[in-house]
Design a protein around this motif. Structure first.
Motif, PDB file in Angstrom:
ATOM      1  N   LYS A   1       0.830  -1.212   0.000  1.00 27.09           N
ATOM      2  CA  LYS A   1       0.000   0.000   0.000  1.00 27.09           C
ATOM      3  C   LYS A   1       0.863   1.260   0.000  1.00 27.09           C
ATOM      4  O   LYS A   1       0.504   2.283  -0.611  1.00 27.09           O
ATOM      5  CB  LYS A   1      -0.927  -0.013   1.224  1.00 27.09           C
ATOM      6  N   ASP A   2       2.016   1.206   0.689  1.00 26.55           N
ATOM      7  CA  ASP A   2       2.925   2.354   0.721  1.00 26.55           C
ATOM      8  C   ASP A   2       3.985   2.268  -0.378  1.00 26.55           C
ATOM      9  O   ASP A   2       5.043   2.891  -0.285  1.00 26.55           O
ATOM     10  CB  ASP A   2       3.562   2.520   2.101  1.00 26.55           C
ATOM     11  N   GLU A   3       3.677   1.482  -1.421  1.00 21.50           N
ATOM     12  CA  GLU A   3       4.471   1.388  -2.649  1.00 21.50           C
ATOM     13  C   GLU A   3       5.900   0.899  -2.417  1.00 21.50           C
ATOM     14  O   GLU A   3       6.867   1.384  -3.006  1.00 21.50           O
ATOM     15  CB  GLU A   3       4.477   2.728  -3.386  1.00 21.50           C
ATOM     16  N   GLN A   4       6.017  -0.106  -1.560  1.00 17.75           N
ATOM     17  CA  GLN A   4       7.293  -0.797  -1.390  1.00 17.75           C
ATOM     18  C   GLN A   4       7.265  -2.075  -2.240  1.00 17.75           C
ATOM     19  O   GLN A   4       6.259  -2.807  -2.225  1.00 17.75           O
ATOM     20  CB  GLN A   4       7.524  -1.159   0.078  1.00 17.75           C
ATOM     21  N   VAL A   5       8.349  -2.344  -2.961  1.00 16.12           N
ATOM     22  CA  VAL A   5       8.430  -3.560  -3.785  1.00 16.12           C
ATOM     23  C   VAL A   5       8.881  -4.712  -2.898  1.00 16.12           C
ATOM     24  O   VAL A   5      10.017  -4.725  -2.402  1.00 16.12           O
ATOM     25  CB  VAL A   5       9.410  -3.386  -4.965  1.00 16.12           C
ATOM     26  N   VAL A   6       7.971  -5.658  -2.674  1.00 17.80           N
ATOM     27  CA  VAL A   6       8.276  -6.792  -1.802  1.00 17.80           C
ATOM     28  C   VAL A   6       8.381  -8.080  -2.611  1.00 17.80           C
ATOM     29  O   VAL A   6       7.820  -8.196  -3.697  1.00 17.80           O
ATOM     30  CB  VAL A   6       7.215  -6.959  -0.695  1.00 17.80           C
ATOM     31  N   VAL A   7       9.108  -9.032  -2.041  1.00 18.20           N
ATOM     32  CA  VAL A   7       9.311 -10.323  -2.680  1.00 18.20           C
ATOM     33  C   VAL A   7       8.345 -11.325  -2.069  1.00 18.20           C
ATOM     34  O   VAL A   7       8.500 -11.755  -0.928  1.00 18.20           O
ATOM     35  CB  VAL A   7      10.770 -10.805  -2.496  1.00 18.20           C
ATOM     36  N   SER A   8       7.307 -11.665  -2.831  1.00 19.60           N
ATOM     37  CA  SER A   8       6.286 -12.607  -2.380  1.00 19.60           C
ATOM     38  C   SER A   8       5.552 -13.145  -3.594  1.00 19.60           C
ATOM     39  O   SER A   8       5.330 -12.397  -4.561  1.00 19.60           O
ATOM     40  CB  SER A   8       5.306 -11.918  -1.427  1.00 19.60           C
ATOM     41  N   HIS A   9       5.168 -14.407  -3.555  1.00 15.71           N
ATOM     42  CA  HIS A   9       4.505 -15.003  -4.713  1.00 15.71           C
ATOM     43  C   HIS A   9       3.037 -14.626  -4.805  1.00 15.71           C
ATOM     44  O   HIS A   9       2.550 -14.206  -5.850  1.00 15.71           O
ATOM     45  CB  HIS A   9       4.632 -16.531  -4.685  1.00 15.71           C
ATOM     46  N   ASP A  10       2.294 -14.780  -3.731  1.00 12.82           N
ATOM     47  CA  ASP A  10       0.844 -14.594  -3.752  1.00 12.82           C
ATOM     48  C   ASP A  10       0.454 -13.135  -3.584  1.00 12.82           C
ATOM     49  O   ASP A  10       1.054 -12.410  -2.790  1.00 12.82           O
ATOM     50  CB  ASP A  10       0.183 -15.401  -2.634  1.00 12.82           C
ATOM     51  N   ALA A  11      -0.601 -12.741  -4.301  1.00 13.60           N
ATOM     52  CA  ALA A  11      -1.156 -11.401  -4.095  1.00 13.60           C
ATOM     53  C   ALA A  11      -1.867 -11.319  -2.751  1.00 13.60           C
ATOM     54  O   ALA A  11      -1.855 -10.284  -2.090  1.00 13.60           O
ATOM     55  CB  ALA A  11      -2.127 -11.054  -5.223  1.00 13.60           C
ATOM     56  N   HIS A  12      -2.492 -12.442  -2.352  1.00 14.29           N
ATOM     57  CA  HIS A  12      -3.213 -12.505  -1.078  1.00 14.29           C
ATOM     58  C   HIS A  12      -2.331 -13.189  -0.044  1.00 14.29           C
ATOM     59  O   HIS A  12      -1.585 -14.111  -0.358  1.00 14.29           O
ATOM     60  CB  HIS A  12      -4.523 -13.266  -1.243  1.00 14.29           C
ATOM     61  N   LEU A  13      -2.435 -12.770   1.200  1.00 11.03           N
ATOM     62  CA  LEU A  13      -1.521 -13.221   2.247  1.00 11.03           C
ATOM     63  C   LEU A  13      -1.986 -14.458   3.009  1.00 11.03           C
ATOM     64  O   LEU A  13      -1.252 -14.970   3.848  1.00 11.03           O
ATOM     65  CB  LEU A  13      -1.301 -12.072   3.245  1.00 11.03           C
TER      66      LEU A  13
END
Length: 317
Positions: A77-89
């Protein structure tokens, strides 16, 4: 009669020319420059040996000597590029929210135990590192390791920010990016054409059409990486006895059409690397390399490393 002879000679000439260029593509196309070459690719950092997409997984793979890290990116939401596969947590953390709806500070840690997507009835239990990392964390920790980035959502800001990070850390010659979506790949290429892109799914279908009609040797390619699944592994992910006849037929057909040594050899001769995913068994490693694949993407980097060393599979000079 003359017309028939003319058509026959024309077709014969086309077929012979196509066959020649298939074997010797540099007669028509300049070979793409390869700034790195990957045999051993760690899928999500090696999701079968450490919690996927964590710094611990990436560090383990790099310590083993992996040629490339494969990872997935989203935007918070604060526009940080994170490394994760799923859009949902939910699957990875248990939190009922989308990554795009929470700030980076609000992201929960990964669960202690995660299923390995491409290994049936297999789970990985992690150690102390359960943090969802930032893409910049990976770039800072592994400045010399090639990274394969799957842009998971069609988001202009995400694409722009990933490009900015690649430029900031001087990684345009150590990165490949894209997605199965042709829209995303087009946006990536438009945003920064200096970062190599992979074939989207529609472009893979187009590539096969060109190959089987004999037109491929005549067509220029902007992509530098073909990353495709080995369809036959579906029988290891699903119980074969529960597959219908049509499902088995479709799997066989897809495998027959995609897994073609002539296609792989032609692409690699043009400087297009071919990666097969996600393979976790030695018989599949062997088949991929026998077919001429450049590299193999795996959840078990230790197993792949041992296989490559035991069988003397070296990078081409």
């Amino acid at each position: 009669m003359c017309a028939a002879v003319y058509v026959l000679s024309t077709v014969t000439g086309y077929v012979l020319t196509s066959a020649l260029l298939l074997k010797c593509p540099t007669l028509l196309h300049r070979r793409k420059r390869e700034s790195f070459f990957s045999r051993h690719i760690s899928h999500r950092g090696g999701a079968g040996e450490n919690l996927e997409n964590t710094m611990a997984a990436f560090q383990h793979a790099v310590d083993l000597g992996t040629d490339m890290l494969e990872l997935d990116c989203h935007l918070t939401k604060d526009e940080q590029v994170v490394v994760s596969h799923d859009a949902h947590l939910r699957r990875s953390t248990g939190m009922n929210a989308y990554i795009s709806d929470v700030t980076y500070a609000e992201l929960p840690p990964y669960l202690c135990k995660l299923g390995v997507t491409f290994q049936r009835e297999c789970y990985c239990e992690g150690g102390e590192d359960k943090r969802i990392p930032l893409l910049r964390d990976v770039f800072e920790a592994f400045p010399n390791t090639p990274v394969n980035i799957d842009i998971k959502v069609n988001n202009d800001t995400l694409i722009k920010k990933v490009s900015e990070l690649v430029i900031k850390y001087d990684r345009e010659n150590l990165t490949v990016w894209g997605n199965a979506s042709n829209q995303i790949v087009k946006k990536c290429y438009k945003e920064n054409p200096r970062i190599p892109v992979l074939f989207s799914f529609p472009r893979v279908l187009q590539l096969l059409g060109l190959f089987y009609t004999g037109l491929l040797p005549f067509i220029p390619l902007k992509e530098q990486f073909l990353e495709i699944p080995m369809p036959s592994i579906i029988t290891k992910l699903k119980d074969p006895s529960r597959m219908t006849k049509s499902q088995r037929l479709l799997t066989w057909l897809a495998d027959t059409l995609l897994m073609r040594k002539a296609l792989f050899d032609h692409l690699t001769a043009r400087g297009v690397q071919v990666y097969i995913w996600v393979l976790n068994d030695e018989e599949d490693f062997q088949r991929a390399f026998d077919l001429g694949a450049t590299g193999v993407m795996t959840d078990f980097p230790t197993k792949l490393k041992d296989f490559i060393e035991r069988n003397g599979i070296a990078k081409p000079q």
